[in-house]
Design an enzyme around this catalytic site. Structure first.
Site, PDB file in Angstrom:
ATOM      1  N   CYS B 118      -1.240  -2.978   2.554  1.00  0.00           N
ATOM      2  CA  CYS B 118      -2.216  -3.228   1.488  1.00  0.00           C
ATOM      3  C   CYS B 118      -1.607  -4.366   0.671  1.00  0.00           C
ATOM      4  O   CYS B 118      -0.694  -4.140  -0.114  1.00  0.00           O
ATOM      5  CB  CYS B 118      -2.423  -1.986   0.628  1.00  0.00           C
ATOM      6  N   CYS B 121      -2.339  -4.247  -3.353  1.00  0.00           N
ATOM      7  CA  CYS B 121      -1.919  -3.107  -4.166  1.00  0.00           C
ATOM      8  C   CYS B 121      -0.853  -2.383  -3.342  1.00  0.00           C
ATOM      9  O   CYS B 121       0.131  -3.018  -2.968  1.00  0.00           O
ATOM     10  CB  CYS B 121      -3.181  -2.275  -4.415  1.00  0.00           C
ATOM     11  N   SER B 122      -0.995  -1.125  -3.043  1.00  0.00           N
ATOM     12  CA  SER B 122      -0.093  -0.446  -2.108  1.00  0.00           C
ATOM     13  C   SER B 122      -0.817   0.766  -1.550  1.00  0.00           C
ATOM     14  O   SER B 122      -0.233   1.829  -1.390  1.00  0.00           O
ATOM     15  CB  SER B 122       1.184   0.040  -2.767  1.00  0.00           C
ATOM     16  N   CYS B 123      -2.101   0.629  -1.292  1.00  0.00           N
ATOM     17  CA  CYS B 123      -2.911   1.763  -0.851  1.00  0.00           C
ATOM     18  C   CYS B 123      -2.309   2.364   0.420  1.00  0.00           C
ATOM     19  O   CYS B 123      -1.802   1.648   1.270  1.00  0.00           O
ATOM     20  CB  CYS B 123      -4.344   1.318  -0.611  1.00  0.00           C
TER      21      CYS B 123
END
Lengths: 97, 221, 104
Positions: B118, B121-123
């Site tokens: 991601c 973001c860091s999904c």
């Protein structure tokens, strides 16, 4: 997931809008202006670019899995011609290519 | 994880006896405690709400994903269901994936490897795998996964031939992805439980394959 | 419009090796995570809003904070924006804690 909606269908060639605007955007900078194809239609989702401001996210936006050839995305990509990049992109960021 | 520290603090009437782990807290860490306290005072959330979230997240771990993968390896019909309707397949295995908006499983093959990132973001599929590892959230992984996936894999110890197709997924929206790694050779006859031990978290993110069969666990090889 | 500080896919600045060191989460990090999720479960904020708040942060701050520090800072900003709390209230509460915990 409903797959009926949206103006594009799997296999359609699409280009990511090269639009540059302020605000919360879910289309990464690196892919804007690049061309690929619709791999899969995910159905309609609340628009995160509206939800991000506390709004209702309506109208819902069709979301697609869009495929790209790595060699066409990056100027320098190591020699692996089959490699691909897939990105989830909302319809309002796509135009027919 | 221990319970919410302030819950303990309140049980013991005063600050006496409450542990003092907060001495070294950073400016921002202190603000977390302050925000929590204010939200409780204002009745915006309850202690139970917070504890429920801690418990929920503690119950998530890569072991859940490994069970899904191992079952898919030994049961082709389950694999078909996992690919066609991942949330229903999770429910079947007692894994609660209901909080995921959409869940998609990407099947690796001899010729194709998937890798998930991601960049914005860091999904991450937290309901399945738990919290993401630090490296997944790092700027370097987020930057490089899309244009240097093979280099990333090399750092994780895996060299892929150019004849293998690498498919990177940048998960920018509400879809959460889990990689179904390839079943390692020489694992014929291994039980689901034994197989699950070969399914690492990193193999379900897709930066490496599943672990090779342990010499001792080879049965019918 | 320059690209956002969060929008780093393919950037050369972060092209270096990946640090694979993992750390055991500290209590405050677990708390930041849980408070955030609890607010979501109550329908008070959405992840989309927190993401936007992180994107609106000062760029140097975004780069220098740890992951859960970014979560905390964005959560605070969104709660202030929604008038659920004020910066001053958080400041006062921090000062109260510091006094109670024996800090300057």
């Amino acid at each position: 997931m409903s797959e009926s909606s949206g103006r594009f269908k799997p296999g359609d060639r699409v280009r990511v809008r090269a639009e540059d605007r302020p605000g919360h955007i879910r289309t990464p900078f690196y892919i804007r202006g690049k061309s690929g194809w619709v791999e899969r239609v995910y159905g309609e989702f609340l628009n995160p670019e509206s939800l991000a401001y506390g709004r209702d996210g309506l109208p819902k936006r069709p979301l697609y899995l869009v495929g790209f050839r790595q060699a066409e995305v990056w100027e320098k990509y190591e020699t692996a011609p089959k490699d691909k990049l897939y990105i989830d992109i909302y319809e309002h960021w796509l135009e027919p290519a | 994880m221990s319970v919410d520290p302030s819950a303990k603090q309140n049980e013991t009437t005063q600050e006496h006896g409450h542990p003092h782990p907060k001495h070294e807290l950073s400016y921002h860490a202190k603000r977390i405690y302050a925000i929590r306290e204010l939200l409780l005072e204002k009745g915006v959330v309850t202690r139970e709400d917070i504890q429920a979230q801690i418990d929920y997240q503690e119950a998530r771990s890569p072991a859940n994903g490994a069970r899904l993968v191992a079952r898919a390896w030994v049961d082709p019909k389950f694999k078909a269901r996992l690919l066609a309707d991942p949330k229903a397949a999770c429910a079947e295995m007692g894994i609660d994936a209901t909080s995921l908006n959409e869940f998609v499983v990407l099947e690796n093959s001899e010729k194709v490897r998937h890798m998930v990132v991601c960049t914005l973001c860091s999904c991450y599929p937290r309901p399945i795998l738990g919290r993401p590892p630090d490296w997944y959230k790092s700027f370097n992984y987020r930057a490089r996964a899309v244009n240097d996936p093979r280099g990333v894999m090399r750092e994780f110890g895996q060299e892929l031939g150019a004849d293998i197709e690498v498919r990177v997924h940048d998960s920018t929206a509400d879809i959460r992805y889990l990689v179904l790694p390839l079943r390692p050779p020489g694992t014929e006859g291994m039980s689901g439980e034994e197989l699950a031990k070969l399914v690492t978290r990193d193999s379900m993110i897709g930066v490496v394959d599943a672990l090779p069969a342990l010499p001792g666990s080879r049965k019918n090889a | 419009m320059p690209r956002g500080h969060h929008d780093i896919g393919g950037t050369t600045r972060d092209a270096g090796p990946i640090d694979r060191t993992e750390h055991q989460l500290e209590d405050w990090e677990i708390l930041a995570d849980a408070v955030n999720q609890a607010l979501g479960a109550r329908g008070i904020k959405r992840t989309d809003e927190l993401r936007r708040a992180r994107e609106e942060m000062d760029s140097e701050l975004y780069r220098s904070l740890s992951y859960y520090e970014r979560w905390g800072a964005s959560m605070e900003n969104i709660l202030i924006e929604k008038k659920i709390l004020t910066r001053e209230e958080v400041d006062r509460k921090v000062a109260e804690f510091e006094k109670k915990w024996g800090e300057p």
